[in-house]
Design an enzyme around this catalytic site. Structure first.
Site, PDB file in Angstrom:
ATOM      1  CG  HIS A  11      -0.265   0.259   2.503  1.00  0.00           C
ATOM      2  ND1 HIS A  11      -0.155   1.509   3.048  1.00  0.00           N
ATOM      3  CD2 HIS A  11       0.360  -0.573   3.350  1.00  0.00           C
ATOM      4  CE1 HIS A  11       0.503   1.436   4.191  1.00  0.00           C
ATOM      5  NE2 HIS A  11       0.838   0.174   4.403  1.00  0.00           N
ATOM      6  CB  CYS A  12       1.179   4.252  -1.766  1.00  0.00           C
ATOM      7  SG  CYS A  12      -0.379   4.519  -2.616  1.00  0.00           S
ATOM      8  CB  ALA A  13      -0.085   8.086   1.154  1.00  0.00           C
ATOM      9  CB  THR A  14      -4.543   7.402  -0.630  1.00  0.00           C
ATOM     10  OG1 THR A  14      -3.986   7.391  -1.940  1.00  0.00           O
ATOM     11  CG2 THR A  14      -4.229   8.707   0.051  1.00  0.00           C
ATOM     12  NE  ARG A  15      -2.748   5.822  -5.196  1.00  0.00           N
ATOM     13  CZ  ARG A  15      -1.847   6.200  -6.095  1.00  0.00           C
ATOM     14  NH1 ARG A  15      -1.896   5.756  -7.321  1.00  0.00           N
ATOM     15  NH2 ARG A  15      -0.883   7.008  -5.759  1.00  0.00           N
TER      16      ARG A  15
END
Lengths: 648, 86
Positions: free
Chosen positions: A31-35
């Protein structure tokens, strides 16, 4: 994360996994910051539309080899944890994920895949424009239409509508490429706008010497202010570079000023690279390739013709073919005969033949039919982008078949000394341009027939060697179904029957009374046995149907073939773990055989978290007229009998 | 028929252990049938697996009903069980 949330997320995890084509189709999760980012073996197995409706998901899209689901900052961390647990894929970093994605293909495949992804995204626009171009080409050649004010007006509008996307194709490509490589799409658009800025000289006009080109001098290096119309290679490179810059600056720029500074730096550095390095290199490639091909036709006779018409469509892939218009104009001005036009025309129709060949090989596949038919129609009007990017290049071997067909068509063009008296249209409308001398029209048709037939046949033949993979994929599900068939579902007896039960874990048998939980030890839930496990797995004690896997996966209900209801409860109070450290290997309704693994769990972590790991197995619905004889000591394995239900 | 509705306050909901205990309680009234309904799904409270399968969580509202010769006693005992344990 409390248990309620956890359960909600588990439902999300389950749904996402299902919609992603199942656990088997998931290669990695990060995952990244939002996804939430998931690498799939086959993106086609995923139902992206349905994913958008998953609880809490705010959007779904595919970027590169990753399906990305937007959950939002904070939330995504929790969801990730649950989804990763659910799929046994924890602790993957984004770069691990990329490695997984890349391992799937060799470098050439990756480049072709990336190229194809980039174009598939903008295909609807290209397809619309291609068909409109064909239409306006036909209408433009009808005298009646030209003389009627209304029809002329409509034709002109169609012409504008069709030409626009080709004029701005680099913009679309820069956008799509930037998106494909993980940058923010708008920055790709910005880069595309810079490439086509009105402050730059038009590339086509500059190529024909119709406009003055301003040259700047930066550190002594000349920088020509020419636009990149038709510069597909440059646009692809710029899309990639922009994406990399965007990701780099998003990482490095401190958050306080990120929104202000990061896009600015990306755009600035990108634009400088465009004009100083990437633009000149891309342009050098273009003119180099084109010049070589044209030189061959003029000096190598039959071979030169064949090579030109064989490779001309590869120029289209790079967008360099637009430059040929200038060469054609030059030829006409010098000799009055344009032999490049029929060469290109046969190269085009051969790709159409390849599309038909591929479609015939996959005639049962609706998706391929939907893509192939409009692609072929647009080929008839001289536009091959949909055919190339939508079908031939994507599935690799049709492009080879098409090129061979083009080369053979080129041979016929040479032998029949075919030429055109104008330029701009090809294939069907192009026949109007053919030089009628020496049976020109008939030869034009023969050359095209040879090219389309050769493209078609070569694709069929090549497909026979190279098309194995999809067939295998098609037969795989059939096999899976067969498997199901020879393992008939278990139908539990209506009433409890005498039955033997075997070890449901590896470890040491413990009398039920000694389980450190009043409810189990007292036998209030039913008589049974217990085990101190030595490994993190439980197995079916008999042939049975799974009636209920607890949502927290720490307990499982079974109905045995003999009609006995069993509850296996892993550890004491472990419901509080909310599913953490547990993985269900079966689901409600599954028929399982004695000894088949049911639930895997992380024994060490559960111990570390401070829980008792004793596993009671309880007969929760034993009838009064039955008694249970059971082992109370010794080792337990899936081979040892641990209990027997008998008539009293 | 006697019935009551109840909002689950136990953070863990009706998981395996309370479900087992509830099944025991519900079985104790002979021909009187005790049911638990959540979101339109009704199961017999005496059936442990079905009860677990409901997946009742904290904050869920369930309807508990008893029907039969001993429904008065049954509903009282089950209500007592819910208030104490769930």
């Amino acid at each position: 994360m409390d248990a309620t949330k956890r359960q909600r997320y588990e439902k999300i995890a389950e749904e996402i996994t299902k919609l992603a084509g199942g656990k088997d189709n998931i290669q990695g999760i990060a995952h990244c910051a939002t996804r939430l980012r998931i690498v799939l073996k086959d993106n086609d197995l995923a139902d992206l539309k349905a994913m958008e409706d998953v609880d809490l998901a705010k959007g779904v899209f595919v970027a590169g080899d990753q399906v990305q689901i937007i959950f939002g900052a904070g939330l995504v961390n929790d969801v990730y944890e649950v989804v990763a647990d659910y799929n046994n894929m924890k602790n993957m970093s984004l770069s691990d994920l990329k490695t997984v994605a890349n391992q799937k293909m060799n470098p050439l495949q990756r480049i072709i895949k990336a190229l194809s992804d980039v174009f598939v995204d903008i295909m609807p626009g290209i397809l619309a424009a291609a068909l409109l171009t064909g239409l306006s080409g036909v209408l433009g050649n009808i005298e009646f239409v030209q003389n009627n004010a209304t029809l002329y007006g409509i034709t002109t509008l169609v012409n504008i509508a069709s030409g626009a996307i080709f004029g701005f194709l680099p913009l679309a490509v820069a956008y799509s490429a930037c998106k494909r490589f993980g940058g923010r799409p708008i920055l790709g658009i910005v880069m595309g706008c810079i490439m086509l800025s009105g402050s730059l000289a038009d590339a086509y006009q500059a190529a024909q010497g119709l406009v003055e080109v301003t040259t700047l001098h930066i550190f002594g290096f000349p920088v020509e202010l020419v636009g990149f119309q038709g510069g597909i290679i440059v646009a692809l490179l710029m899309g990639y570079v922009t994406a990399m810059l965007d990701k780099f600056f998003e990482r490095k720029v401190p958050e306080v000023v990120r929104l202000l500074v990061s896009p600015l730096l990306t755009t600035l550095v990108g634009a400088l690279l465009l004009f100083t390095v990437i633009g000149p290199v891309g342009r050098g490639l273009s003119s180099g390739l084109t010049n070589v091909l044209v030189w061959m036709t003029q000096n190598l006779g039959l071979i030169g013709y064949a090579v030109f018409s064989g490779l001309q469509q590869l120029l289209v892939i790079t967008g360099l073919h637009h430059i040929l218009g200038a060469v054609e104009a030059q030829l006409l001005a010098d000799t009055g005969r344009n032999f490049l036009n029929p060469l290109m025309s046969v190269a085009i129709i051969a790709q159409g033949g390849a599309v038909l060949g591929y479609m015939l090989r996959h005639r049962d596949n609706v998706k391929i039919r939907e893509l192939s038919i409009p692609s072929f129609i647009s080929v008839l009007f001289g536009i091959t982008e949909p055919a190339l990017f939508g079908v031939n290049l994507r599935y690799r071997y049709p492009i080879i078949g098409g090129c061979i067909g083009g080369a053979l068509g080129g041979v016929v063009v040479y032998l029949t000394n075919l030429a055109a008296l104008g330029f701009g249209t090809t294939v069907l409308p192009g026949i109007a341009l053919a030089d009628p001398s020496g049976n020109g029209y008939v030869n034009y048709i023969i050359a095209h027939a040879v090219a389309i037939a050769a493209g078609f046949i070569m694709t069929m033949v090549l497909g026979g060697f190279m098309d194995k993979a999809p067939e295998q994929a098609a037969s795989a599900p059939a096999k899976a179904e067969e498997k199901k068939d020879d393992a008939p579902a278990i139908v539990p007896a209506e009433t409890a029957q005498p039955e033997s039960f075997y070890g449901y874990a590896n470890g040491t048998i413990l009398p039920l009374e000694q389980v450190k939980d009043e409810t189990f030890a007292s036998g209030v839930l039913g008589d049974g046995v217990a085990v101190i496990p030595s490994e993190g797995k439980i197995y079916a004690p008999a042939d049975c149907v799974v009636t209920n896997v607890a949502e927290t996966k720490h307990a499982i209900g079974l109905m045995t073939a003999g009609g006995n209801e069993i509850l296996i409860h892993i550890g004491v109070d472990t419901v509080k773990l909310g599913g953490k450290f547990f993985t269900a290997l079966v689901k409600d309704g599954d028929s399982v055989r004695k000894g088949q693994p049911l639930i895997a769990f992380d024994l060490e972590q559960i111990k570390k978290a401070g829980y008792e790991t004793a596993i009671p197995m309880l007969f929760t619905d034993a009838p009064d007229d039955m008694t249970l004889s059971k082992e109370t000591a010794g080792a337990m394995s899936t081979q040892t009998k641990v209990a027997e239900m008998k008539k009293a | 028929m006697k019935q009551f509705t109840y909002t689950i306050t136990d953070p863990l909901g009706i998981h395996a252990r309370p479900a087992g205990l509830l099944a025991k309680v519900a079985k104790g009234f002979g021909d009187t049938v005790v049911t638990v309904t959540k979101d339109g799904t009704t199961v017999k409270a005496s059936q442990l697996m079905k009860l677990m399968g409901l997946g009742v969580k904290q904050g869920n509202v369930v309807t508990v009903a008893a029907e039969g010769p001993a429904e008065e006693e049954a509903i009282a005992a089950v209500e007592e069980f819910f208030r104490t344990n769930l």
